[in-house]
Design an enzyme around this catalytic site. Structure first.
Site, PDB file in Angstrom:
ATOM      1  N   GLU A  56      71.478  38.276   7.303  1.00  0.00           N
ATOM      2  CA  GLU A  56      72.187  37.069   6.863  1.00  0.00           C
ATOM      3  C   GLU A  56      72.795  37.284   5.478  1.00  0.00           C
ATOM      4  O   GLU A  56      72.069  37.308   4.479  1.00  0.00           O
ATOM      5  CB  GLU A  56      71.234  35.878   6.824  1.00  0.00           C
ATOM      6  CG  GLU A  56      71.902  34.593   6.364  1.00  0.00           C
ATOM      7  CD  GLU A  56      70.939  33.434   6.217  1.00  0.00           C
ATOM      8  OE1 GLU A  56      71.420  32.287   6.062  1.00  0.00           O
ATOM      9  OE2 GLU A  56      69.712  33.664   6.227  1.00  0.00           O
ATOM     10  N   ASP A  78      75.880  31.819   7.951  1.00  0.00           N
ATOM     11  CA  ASP A  78      75.424  30.493   7.524  1.00  0.00           C
ATOM     12  C   ASP A  78      76.616  29.775   6.899  1.00  0.00           C
ATOM     13  O   ASP A  78      77.228  30.286   5.950  1.00  0.00           O
ATOM     14  CB  ASP A  78      74.288  30.668   6.509  1.00  0.00           C
ATOM     15  CG  ASP A  78      73.684  29.359   6.030  1.00  0.00           C
ATOM     16  OD1 ASP A  78      74.444  28.427   5.706  1.00  0.00           O
ATOM     17  OD2 ASP A  78      72.445  29.272   5.937  1.00  0.00           O
ATOM     18  N   THR A  79      76.957  28.600   7.429  1.00  0.00           N
ATOM     19  CA  THR A  79      78.155  27.913   6.954  1.00  0.00           C
ATOM     20  C   THR A  79      78.072  27.514   5.485  1.00  0.00           C
ATOM     21  O   THR A  79      79.094  27.408   4.812  1.00  0.00           O
ATOM     22  CB  THR A  79      78.444  26.667   7.811  1.00  0.00           C
ATOM     23  OG1 THR A  79      77.311  25.779   7.773  1.00  0.00           O
ATOM     24  CG2 THR A  79      78.743  27.055   9.252  1.00  0.00           C
ATOM     25  N   TYR A  80      76.861  27.292   4.965  1.00  0.00           N
ATOM     26  CA  TYR A  80      76.709  26.988   3.535  1.00  0.00           C
ATOM     27  C   TYR A  80      77.170  28.175   2.695  1.00  0.00           C
ATOM     28  O   TYR A  80      77.949  28.024   1.745  1.00  0.00           O
ATOM     29  CB  TYR A  80      75.248  26.657   3.226  1.00  0.00           C
ATOM     30  CG  TYR A  80      74.958  26.525   1.742  1.00  0.00           C
ATOM     31  CD1 TYR A  80      75.231  25.337   1.060  1.00  0.00           C
ATOM     32  CD2 TYR A  80      74.416  27.586   1.019  1.00  0.00           C
ATOM     33  CE1 TYR A  80      74.974  25.219  -0.302  1.00  0.00           C
ATOM     34  CE2 TYR A  80      74.153  27.473  -0.332  1.00  0.00           C
ATOM     35  CZ  TYR A  80      74.433  26.290  -0.983  1.00  0.00           C
ATOM     36  OH  TYR A  80      74.184  26.177  -2.333  1.00  0.00           O
ATOM     37  N   HIS A  81      76.714  29.363   3.038  1.00  0.00           N
ATOM     38  CA  HIS A  81      77.106  30.555   2.301  1.00  0.00           C
ATOM     39  C   HIS A  81      78.573  30.898   2.552  1.00  0.00           C
ATOM     40  O   HIS A  81      79.294  31.303   1.626  1.00  0.00           O
ATOM     41  CB  HIS A  81      76.218  31.736   2.702  1.00  0.00           C
ATOM     42  CG  HIS A  81      74.767  31.513   2.461  1.00  0.00           C
ATOM     43  ND1 HIS A  81      74.245  31.266   1.215  1.00  0.00           N
ATOM     44  CD2 HIS A  81      73.711  31.484   3.316  1.00  0.00           C
ATOM     45  CE1 HIS A  81      72.933  31.107   1.300  1.00  0.00           C
ATOM     46  NE2 HIS A  81      72.594  31.228   2.575  1.00  0.00           N
ATOM     47  N   ARG A  90      73.598  21.239   1.768  1.00  0.00           N
ATOM     48  CA  ARG A  90      72.376  21.553   2.513  1.00  0.00           C
ATOM     49  C   ARG A  90      71.613  20.305   2.963  1.00  0.00           C
ATOM     50  O   ARG A  90      70.423  20.352   3.221  1.00  0.00           O
ATOM     51  CB  ARG A  90      71.460  22.466   1.696  1.00  0.00           C
ATOM     52  CG  ARG A  90      71.974  23.887   1.643  1.00  0.00           C
ATOM     53  CD  ARG A  90      71.075  24.802   0.856  1.00  0.00           C
ATOM     54  NE  ARG A  90      71.229  26.180   1.322  1.00  0.00           N
ATOM     55  CZ  ARG A  90      70.990  27.262   0.583  1.00  0.00           C
ATOM     56  NH1 ARG A  90      70.573  27.111  -0.657  1.00  0.00           N
ATOM     57  NH2 ARG A  90      71.146  28.459   1.074  1.00  0.00           N
ATOM     58  N   GLU A 145      70.562  23.753   9.922  1.00  0.00           N
ATOM     59  CA  GLU A 145      69.662  24.051   8.805  1.00  0.00           C
ATOM     60  C   GLU A 145      69.856  23.011   7.712  1.00  0.00           C
ATOM     61  O   GLU A 145      70.961  22.805   7.218  1.00  0.00           O
ATOM     62  CB  GLU A 145      69.931  25.448   8.239  1.00  0.00           C
ATOM     63  CG  GLU A 145      68.998  25.790   7.087  1.00  0.00           C
ATOM     64  CD  GLU A 145      69.297  27.148   6.504  1.00  0.00           C
ATOM     65  OE1 GLU A 145      68.397  28.003   6.504  1.00  0.00           O
ATOM     66  OE2 GLU A 145      70.436  27.363   6.041  1.00  0.00           O
TER      67      GLU A 145
END
Length: 284
Positions: A144, A177-180, A209, A238
């Site tokens: 990830e 991960d869409t946040y990252h 988040r 998440e």
């Protein structure tokens, strides 16, 4: 077809099978069929209880982790290999078919500079050796990439694809991960395209988040990009409304990310399902 999972809110009950039986049914009612549970302490993880709770509630298990802070993949290479090898066996005993996350480094640990050639070489050696162990267990290993504030080692899908292609292990995949991605990629479509055939797992995480749909992430564009590449893997919601203190510092979560933790289930999950289906992703 794609599967919908949940990470962050639902992993705690899996350490307590009795709580899992109480909390998982309203989650699975939304179509969730996968639960991700972190191996923060593999030595004391309840693999048997996790497997039984998952079987009773009809969900699949995915395990994730980051390396302990004391590990350095260049100087403590053998220790990292042994740690991940043990974690793979723990995950397999829990019923998981994959171990993913920051399997190449420590969450929240940066050097203050760009990734070095020695570090990239060490990641490749680590992934090569651990993927061999995973293969003996009929498991897959995920990498990830995380944002620049949580690691300097792998930040983008393109970097991660480069590592996988250097190693050449068929059981290694990219975990986006869409946040990252919202921080590091030129766009969601670009990130998914750069991952290409290596994309095997996606965290659906809001820009703060918290509750999906309550932040600034462009969910319509995100799901359209996944539909455009014909993605058929697992997508896991998440949210860090409940967060173990062991990783709170590394993730820089200093305050609540939602007014009501239950909104992740009551509001976030239906929103995710609606947006995915509107983009043409079949979650049935």
């Amino acid at each position: 077809m794609p599967q919908l999972g949940l990470h962050g809110l639902a992993f705690t009950p899996l350490w307590n099978p009795g709580e899992a039986d109480r909390l998982l049914p309203p989650i699975t009612a939304h179509g969730v069929s996968v639960i991700e549970t972190p191996l923060l302490d593999p030595q004391n993880y309840d693999s048997t209880g996790t497997r039984r709770a998952a079987e009773r509630n009809g969900v699949e298990i995915v395990c994730s982790l980051g390396l302990p802070a004391e590990f350095d993949i260049v100087r403590n290479h053998g220790d990292a290999v042994d740690y991940l090898g043990f974690a793979l066996q723990v995950a397999r005993d829990a019923g998981a078919a994959s171990l993913s996350g920051v399997t190449y480094g420590t969450i929240g640990k940066t050097s203050g500079g760009p990734v070095t050639e020695a570090e990239s070489d060490a990641i490749c050696r680590l992934v090569d050796r651990v993927s061999q162990k995973a293969r003996t267990l009929n498991m897959r290993l995920g990498l990830e990439p995380c944002n620049r504030y949580e690691t300097h080692l792998l930040n983008t899908a393109r970097q991660t694809a480069g590592i996988i292609e250097r190693v050449g292990a068929a059981n290694v995949f990219i975990h986006l991960d869409t946040y990252h991605m919202n921080i590091e990629e030129a766009g969601m479509a670009a990130g998914f395209e750069d991952a290409g055939e290596h994309l095997g797992y996606v965290h659906l995480s809001e820009s703060n988040r918290g509750v999906p749909g309550k932040g600034t992430l462009d969910w319509a564009a995100t799901f359209k990009a996944l539909a455009d590449i014909g993605y058929q893997g697992t997508m896991t919601l998440e949210s860090f409304v409940y967060l173990a203190p062991e990783i709170a510092s590394g993730l820089a979560v200093w305050r609540p990310v939602a007014d009501r933790p239950e909104d992740v289930i009551d509001i976030g999950l239906p929103f995710i399902v609606e947006q995915a289906q509107a983009a043409g992703l079949d979650l049935s």
